[in-house]
Design a protein around this motif. Sequence first.
Motif, short mmCIF file in Angstrom:
data_model
loop_
_atom_site.label_atom_id
_atom_site.label_comp_id
_atom_site.label_asym_id
_atom_site.label_seq_id
_atom_site.Cartn_x
_atom_site.Cartn_y
_atom_site.Cartn_z
N ARG A 24 1.00 -1.90 0.03
CA ARG A 24 -0.05 -0.22 0.14
C ARG A 24 1.03 1.45 -0.44
O ARG A 24 0.65 2.20 -0.97
CB ARG A 24 -0.63 0.07 1.14
N ILE A 35 2.63 1.79 -3.83
CA ILE A 35 1.11 2.25 -4.32
C ILE A 35 1.18 3.60 -4.31
O ILE A 35 1.08 4.21 -5.50
CB ILE A 35 -0.05 2.13 -3.83
N THR A 36 0.85 4.04 -2.99
CA THR A 36 0.79 5.34 -2.78
C THR A 36 1.78 6.45 -3.41
O THR A 36 1.64 7.49 -3.89
CB THR A 36 1.10 5.94 -1.52
N ARG A 37 3.02 5.85 -3.03
CA ARG A 37 4.60 6.44 -3.75
C ARG A 37 4.19 6.33 -5.45
O ARG A 37 5.12 7.37 -6.11
CB ARG A 37 6.02 6.16 -3.08
N LEU A 38 3.77 5.42 -5.83
CA LEU A 38 3.78 5.01 -7.64
C LEU A 38 2.86 6.39 -8.11
O LEU A 38 3.56 6.78 -8.63
CB LEU A 38 3.32 3.90 -8.07
N HIS A 39 1.91 6.85 -6.72
CA HIS A 39 1.01 7.67 -7.70
C HIS A 39 1.30 8.73 -7.30
O HIS A 39 1.56 9.98 -8.21
CB HIS A 39 -0.52 7.23 -6.71
N ALA A 40 1.98 9.23 -6.06
CA ALA A 40 2.81 10.28 -6.35
C ALA A 40 3.86 10.15 -6.86
O ALA A 40 4.76 11.48 -7.88
CB ALA A 40 3.23 10.28 -4.41
N GLU A 79 7.85 6.54 -6.41
CA GLU A 79 8.51 5.03 -5.84
C GLU A 79 9.86 4.95 -6.45
O GLU A 79 10.18 5.56 -7.46
CB GLU A 79 7.54 4.05 -7.11
#
Length: 208
Positions: free
Chosen positions: A184, A187-192, A195
Amino acid sequence: MTVPAHLALALPALVASYLIGSVPAAAWVARARGVDIRKVGSGNSGATNVLRSLGKGPALGVALFDILKGALAVGLAHLLGLGPVWAAVCGVAAVLGHNFSPFLNWRGGKGVATSFGTIAALDPVVGAVVFAVGASCMWLTRYVSAGSILGALTGAAVSVALGRPWWLVVVVAGLSTLLTWQHRDNITRLHAGTERRLGEPKSSKPKV
């Protein structure tokens, strides 16, 4: 009261599978090199963190060992004649042992390799698809997290599409859900867009 024969074997097999999964290969390999894997990189006891902290050789060894943990749990159930459903449950127990290891104060890795070992041992065809999709995504994007999640979710979809037994669909979907939850933060870092990619230094900043 007499315990049914299959339960008399299944319960010890579940405990053994959990303990097999809980063996923290990453932490122990790192410790042998003077590194506390929980205090470097992501802090996870998994092959990706070993790769970034110790290099390719140790990471490959840890990855293979973690895959083997899932396969061994499934194989143990088959060896005891418990049948495919119990074999699947034992594989899940190994993944839970890896993710929540008593040797690491109930912490561990994210279960990618052990989940793959379990799925591949239960159904080699689904396992091959998981590997192909996951590895391709990692190669194209250099995001281990994205490849892991995509591979797992694809495995769940493929098990449904191929008409696999309900218990296999439930297990693969359950492992995919757990793996996604464990990622999770990724996923937050991928969206931001923050990552880290494979081979990217920790201090690397996005180009402008």
